[in-house]
Design a protein around this motif. Sequence first.
Motif, PDB file in Angstrom:
ATOM      1  N   TYR A 157       2.624   0.510  -2.553  1.00 15.66           N
ATOM      2  CA  TYR A 157       1.200   0.709  -1.565  1.00 15.66           C
ATOM      3  C   TYR A 157       0.902  -1.008  -1.646  1.00 15.66           C
ATOM      4  CZ  TYR A 157       0.880   5.665  -2.756  1.00 15.66           C
ATOM      5  OH  TYR A 157       0.856   6.947  -3.168  1.00 15.66           O
ATOM      6  N   LYS A 158       0.055  -1.341  -0.714  1.00 17.00           N
ATOM      7  CA  LYS A 158      -0.303  -2.661  -0.473  1.00 17.00           C
ATOM      8  C   LYS A 158      -1.917  -2.603  -0.900  1.00 17.00           C
ATOM      9  CE  LYS A 158       2.789  -5.023   1.361  1.00 17.00           C
ATOM     10  NZ  LYS A 158       3.668  -6.143   0.902  1.00 17.00           N
ATOM     11  N   ILE A 159      -2.337  -3.157  -2.021  1.00 18.02           N
ATOM     12  CA  ILE A 159      -3.609  -3.076  -2.563  1.00 18.02           C
ATOM     13  C   ILE A 159      -4.193  -4.755  -2.614  1.00 18.02           C
ATOM     14  CG2 ILE A 159      -3.226  -1.077  -3.754  1.00 18.02           C
ATOM     15  CD1 ILE A 159      -3.262  -2.380  -6.362  1.00 18.02           C
ATOM     16  N   TRP A 179      -9.454   6.326  -4.529  1.00 19.67           N
ATOM     17  CA  TRP A 179      -8.029   6.236  -4.275  1.00 19.67           C
ATOM     18  C   TRP A 179      -7.022   6.822  -5.186  1.00 19.67           C
ATOM     19  CZ3 TRP A 179      -4.076   3.001  -6.301  1.00 19.67           C
ATOM     20  CH2 TRP A 179      -3.079   2.896  -5.250  1.00 19.67           C
ATOM     21  N   GLN A 228      -3.693  -5.109   5.393  1.00 24.18           N
ATOM     22  CA  GLN A 228      -4.562  -4.334   4.996  1.00 24.18           C
ATOM     23  C   GLN A 228      -4.584  -3.619   3.739  1.00 24.18           C
ATOM     24  OE1 GLN A 228      -5.300  -1.410   8.127  1.00 24.18           O
ATOM     25  NE2 GLN A 228      -7.174  -0.794   7.306  1.00 24.18           N
ATOM     26  N   CYS A 229      -5.587  -3.478   3.040  1.00 22.16           N
ATOM     27  CA  CYS A 229      -5.594  -3.011   1.578  1.00 22.16           C
ATOM     28  C   CYS A 229      -5.555  -1.503   1.740  1.00 22.16           C
ATOM     29  CB  CYS A 229      -6.680  -3.464   0.924  1.00 22.16           C
ATOM     30  SG  CYS A 229      -7.052  -2.528  -0.947  1.00 22.16           S
ATOM     31  N   GLU A 230      -4.758  -0.660   1.181  1.00 24.20           N
ATOM     32  CA  GLU A 230      -4.857   0.795   1.208  1.00 24.20           C
ATOM     33  C   GLU A 230      -5.985   1.278   0.346  1.00 24.20           C
ATOM     34  OE1 GLU A 230      -1.043   2.678   1.319  1.00 24.20           O
ATOM     35  OE2 GLU A 230      -0.119   0.726   1.270  1.00 24.20           O
ATOM     36  N   GLY A 278      -9.252  -0.873   2.795  1.00 26.87           N
ATOM     37  CA  GLY A 278      -9.433  -0.866   4.220  1.00 26.87           C
ATOM     38  C   GLY A 278      -9.250  -2.102   4.700  1.00 26.87           C
ATOM     39  N   CYS A 301      -2.738  -9.081  -0.554  1.00 25.13           N
ATOM     40  CA  CYS A 301      -2.414  -7.835  -1.083  1.00 25.13           C
ATOM     41  C   CYS A 301      -1.139  -8.057  -1.894  1.00 25.13           C
ATOM     42  CB  CYS A 301      -2.237  -6.927  -0.033  1.00 25.13           C
ATOM     43  SG  CYS A 301      -3.913  -6.183   0.380  1.00 25.13           S
TER      44      CYS A 301
END
Length: 82
Positions: free
Chosen positions: A6-8, A35, A64-66, A69, A74
């Motif tokens: 994931y991209k956070i 989340w 874009q942060c998962e 949003g 990230c």
Amino acid sequence: MKTYTYKIAQHFVSALINDDESGLTDDEGAMLWEWEQSLPNHYHHKAKMHKVFDVAPNETDFDQCEVCGLLADCATLTVNYI
């Protein structure tokens, strides 16, 4: 072992890796909790597998942060189920 990436946003990393939400607002903490609850669960012989979080050091992308949003610096978060 199951693995997801994931991209956070960077500011969520410490909360996940170190269980330290002191750098988050109450709203961000709630967003992160929601989340994390939405992540898939995996079972092995009817026992729930544990999530292990890992982040690639010094690798960030403006993406874009998962979790929230929003566009942010990230990190790539890997979730391993063991």
